[in-house]
Design an enzyme around this catalytic site. Structure first.
Site, mmCIF file in Angstrom:
data_model
loop_
_atom_site.group_PDB
_atom_site.id
_atom_site.type_symbol
_atom_site.label_atom_id
_atom_site.label_comp_id
_atom_site.label_asym_id
_atom_site.label_seq_id
_atom_site.Cartn_x
_atom_site.Cartn_y
_atom_site.Cartn_z
ATOM 1 N N GLU A 238 0.836 -1.206 0.000
ATOM 2 C CA GLU A 238 0.000 0.000 0.000
ATOM 3 C C GLU A 238 0.874 1.260 0.000
ATOM 4 O OE1 GLU A 238 -3.682 1.910 2.654
ATOM 5 O OE2 GLU A 238 -2.428 0.313 3.486
ATOM 6 N N LYS B 245 -9.872 2.817 -1.577
ATOM 7 C CA LYS B 245 -10.072 2.222 -0.256
ATOM 8 C C LYS B 245 -11.362 2.702 0.399
ATOM 9 C CE LYS B 245 -7.211 1.289 3.844
ATOM 10 N NZ LYS B 245 -5.870 1.543 4.440
ATOM 11 N N CYS C 192 -5.646 -3.158 2.217
ATOM 12 C CA CYS C 192 -5.348 -3.205 3.643
ATOM 13 C C CYS C 192 -6.585 -3.461 4.505
ATOM 14 C CB CYS C 192 -4.623 -1.926 4.051
ATOM 15 S SG CYS C 192 -3.784 -2.029 5.661
#
Length: 270
Positions: free
Chosen positions: A42, A112, A146
């Site tokens: 990331e 995200k 993540c």
């Protein structure tokens, strides 16, 4: 069948040239090892330090970094997944992931949805779009980032759209060992898809990263696992593995979404 390479490495915050060079070297080594796709951590090209990235990175630099990643993919003839900040049309900063083909063409992007911790929430805005799916060398492939994968809904949304492989750039600190060791394998098993999870290693801007990157199969078994340091993992992944798991125990086919929605509605009424 595709050979997947996963890069676990230490980046330097805001040293874009150094970080891109590290991706270049990993892509070279992955391609030399026969891999068809490379997954990186990331925000690796800019380093993981949300507030510094938000305040010190000039967003005008981002298009050049995207071009550099595409050139790395073309030069080494390998598909690459990388993660960068993205600035939306209305000026919001988000954390994105991009999959480019071995010809450097963008195949898939994702932003995200679940932001972790106060720094990420100050620096970035959460996205809302569901993970999309693309055919990558015969494997239906999707992206998450993540913290997203710690929510079962994210992997299940990808699987429900046909994903057989979920590629996850991450930045996971020490103290959360259960995420790669337990949770990622559960995500792979319950949604019956291969999950690859690429983490940073070492220290960046005061954050000590866990390493511990993993590639988990659709039956929950581990295909590959990293230690704490820099490492390039390899594992063969296939569409057949996901299909076999879904034939053996049809979790996806036997879901009851209408019942689950009724459960949610009853909570709102209570």
């Amino acid at each position: 069948m595709v050979l997947l390479a996963l890069m676990q490495a230490n980046s330097t915050v805001l040293d874009v040239d150094r970080n891109c060079h590290a991706v270049d070297e990993a892509a070279r080594d992955a391609a030399a090892g026969g891999a068809g796709v490379l997954l990186t951590p990331e925000l690796f090209p800019v380093g993981y330090a949300p507030l510094r990235v938000r305040t010190e990175l000039d967003p005008a630099r981002l298009p050049a970094v995207h071009r550099r990643m595409a050139e790395i993919a073309r030069r080494h003839n390998i598909a690459v997944v990388y993660s960068l900040p993205a600035v939306t049309a209305n000026g919001q900063w988000q954390i994105s992931a991009v999959l480019v083909s071995s010809r450097g063409e963008e195949l898939l992007s994702y932003s995200k949805v679940h932001l972790f911790g106060p720094e990420e929430r100050k620096a970035f805005s959460p996205a809302e779009a569901a993970p999309a799916v693309v055919n990558l060398d015969g494997i239906r492939t999707s992206l998450a980032i993540c913290y997203d994968v710690e929510f079962p809904e994210t992997a299940r949304a990808a699987a429900a759209r046909g994903a057989e492989l979920l590629l996850v750039p991450t930045a996971l600190a020490h103290g959360f060992e259960e995420v790669p060791q337990i949770l990622l394998r559960a995500r792979a098993l319950e949604s019956q898809l291969t999950v690859a999870y690429a983490n940073h290693s070492g220290s960046e801007d005061g954050c000590e990263f866990l390493g511990g990157s993993v590639i988990a199969a659709p039956d929950g078994s581990l295909l590959a696992a990293a230690g704490t340091g820099a490492e390039l993992l390899f594992a063969e992944v296939s569409a057949e593995a996901a299909r076999d798991a879904r034939d053996a125990v049809p979790y996806l086919a036997e879901r009851r979404p209408a019942v689950y929605r009724a459960w949610e509605d009853s909570l709102r009424r209570d």
